[in-house]
Design an enzyme around this catalytic site. Sequence first.
Site, mmCIF file in Angstrom:
data_model
loop_
_atom_site.group_PDB
_atom_site.id
_atom_site.type_symbol
_atom_site.label_atom_id
_atom_site.label_comp_id
_atom_site.label_asym_id
_atom_site.label_seq_id
_atom_site.Cartn_x
_atom_site.Cartn_y
_atom_site.Cartn_z
ATOM 1 N N GLU A 124 40.073 21.774 47.675
ATOM 2 C CA GLU A 124 41.050 20.921 47.000
ATOM 3 C C GLU A 124 40.451 19.597 46.540
ATOM 4 O O GLU A 124 40.744 19.134 45.437
ATOM 5 C CB GLU A 124 42.255 20.639 47.924
ATOM 6 C CG GLU A 124 43.118 21.840 48.232
ATOM 7 C CD GLU A 124 42.653 22.587 49.466
ATOM 8 O OE1 GLU A 124 43.367 23.504 49.904
ATOM 9 O OE2 GLU A 124 41.563 22.247 49.996
ATOM 10 N N ASN A 141 16.299 7.892 50.254
ATOM 11 C CA ASN A 141 15.575 6.811 50.935
ATOM 12 C C ASN A 141 15.737 6.835 52.453
ATOM 13 O O ASN A 141 15.273 5.938 53.143
ATOM 14 C CB ASN A 141 16.006 5.450 50.378
ATOM 15 C CG ASN A 141 17.520 5.258 50.403
ATOM 16 O OD1 ASN A 141 18.183 5.630 51.366
ATOM 17 N ND2 ASN A 141 18.066 4.685 49.337
ATOM 18 N N HIS A 153 28.464 1.660 44.587
ATOM 19 C CA HIS A 153 28.206 0.335 45.163
ATOM 20 C C HIS A 153 26.954 -0.298 44.552
ATOM 21 O O HIS A 153 26.822 -1.518 44.541
ATOM 22 C CB HIS A 153 28.050 0.441 46.685
ATOM 23 C CG HIS A 153 26.995 1.404 47.118
ATOM 24 N ND1 HIS A 153 27.245 2.740 47.316
ATOM 25 C CD2 HIS A 153 25.676 1.231 47.380
ATOM 26 C CE1 HIS A 153 26.130 3.350 47.681
ATOM 27 N NE2 HIS A 153 25.160 2.450 47.730
#
Length: 663
Positions: A413, A190, A71
């Site tokens: 997995e 943070n 992001h």
Amino acid sequence: MQFDTNTLSTLATEARGIAIDGVVAAGYVGHLGMPLGAAEIGAVTYGYGLKVDPAKPRWINRDRFVLSAGHGSMFLYGWLHLAGFDVTKEDLSKFRHLHSKTPGHPEYGYTDGIEATTGPLGQGVGNSVGLAVSGKMAESFFNTEEHAIFDYNVFCLAGDGCLQEGVAREAVAFAGHQKLDNLILIYDSNDVTLDAMGEASQSENTQHVYEALGWEVLVVDGHDLDALKAAIDYARVAKNGKPKLIEAKTEIGRGIPEVAGTSGAHGEGGAKFAEASINALGLPGDPFYVSEESKAYLDSLKAERASASAAWDALYADWKAANAELAQTLEDGYANKLPSFDELSALVSANEKAAATRASAGAALSALAAKLPLVVSGSADLHGSTKNYLKEADGDFMPDNRKGRNILFGIREHAMGAIVNGIAYEGLFYASGATFFTFSDYMRPSVRLSALSHINSLWYWTHDSVGVGVDGPTHQPVETMASLRVMPQLSMIKPGDPEESVGAIIAGLLRTDGPTGLSLSRQNLPLIETVPAEERRKGVLKGGYIIKKEAGELTHIIISCGSELSLAVEAAEALGDGVRVVSMPSTFLFDQQDAAYQESILPASCTKRVAVEAGVPDSWYKYVGFAGKIVGFTRFGLSAPGDQILNELGITKDAVIEAAKSL
């Protein structure tokens, strides 16, 4: 390059301005928290410590840098631009715009310097572990006493959200166990998540956790350039059998005082303060501003990096002259150059009796790997059941045996999926990962990203039917095949006899534009000898083909795949000369064929069509039409012997005959 704290501090400030400008250009949308908070990390990696050459973004001995916290993509785009990769100011100005090279999250294959598609948190951590595995294998396979052509490190930048994800925890446990000391995970620590401060959802001592998992942990002030340099310099060279976690304590959103250090800085909360923040940073109003002093430093850095890669080119030339055959193997690997289908098929012996397709596919993979040194395989602790252990492949990949081509992923997995993708992103080895088909749900986000990224991961899934039997409905993936058939770019193949399973393995290895998923049986399936073995193998490449041709005028078509294919053939023989049986192991591959071929297999004139598969019927309506019938079911399975379950659920020869006669 001489480490210049003042210049790098200026670069960090300018990188913050670039991130803010990008979000403004996107219409005040985008994540600013991490790009601003991690600016010094960018300065010490892209502005100093990374071994890369922007003029050769796919240089095979470059350091790999993965932004797991995808992001924060403006961090990556900004630093790629500053470092001299092909990311221009115009590209930055099109952040999040249609068809730009700077999409909302980094996407592999579209922008130089992007090593993996990230955004779903934690995936980049697993991908980085896969890249590190590939690096260790490459060192072992190709380095010689005289020439070490591979010695790269893998850097991954992740945040709290990444490390909370299960896929990351699985992957870091694997990395610690495997002693992947070419892996450097930088934790942008943070103490903030999107909804709240980190203390609302986490309280573990990260240093202790990672040390317990076999990592070496360095804790630094993430805004102290000298401290970051010392940590990264150490992590690059300390080959002590421990991957490195650099926990960099940072302030999220640094540079926007109104939200810095709070959860409001994570997403778009700081965007409305953009203009004031640019002024507060002491930057002029020019969009994507870079000072002349910074440009001079970056130009010098780019020249120095080009010189280093040129020196490596000379090393490679010497190595190649001394190791011509090894060099051909390496270059063929990166070029995805394999022998033809026919040549590969000739390496696999004909099947002589009924067998589970998990067994025949596994035998084929093992036979091919014996001749193809770059084929690697692994299983999530199920080799004994998935049957994909490579018998002539130097044993297991372990810290004391990096040439081993069998990877023991453990019961992980999802990490297996992300790690296999990392190997595929690196591009040298052909990697597959195996588990039971029902557990593909545990790794589905990784499978989806392999398809989205067009990488050639090979997914090897077994125990694919209610025919599994007494393990019961928890292990009977009745809906899984239909749900994966609708995933774009994923080629699902469900072979119906042992020879088709050979074709499925070869088709998966030869595919270069996306992943392949194999759906394989636990129970034995008969050889369907209505057409020659080689025709069955090659038929897989077309997705669908005629496995039993009508002997008279065509009246009916029965379509099937997997364990029900032999049942379809038996029903056709009972129905008479006008019935054709189409084996359709891959609807994806069949849909890629031209209209003429599709018409030759499923002529529009024949509307009396029956499809049979032991699962939910949704994916077959496209082929039988509203006038056709589907022999399937819309419920979960049962716990009983497999033949009893099939009879109870109506997957029988008589049911197929009745469906055909009712048309």
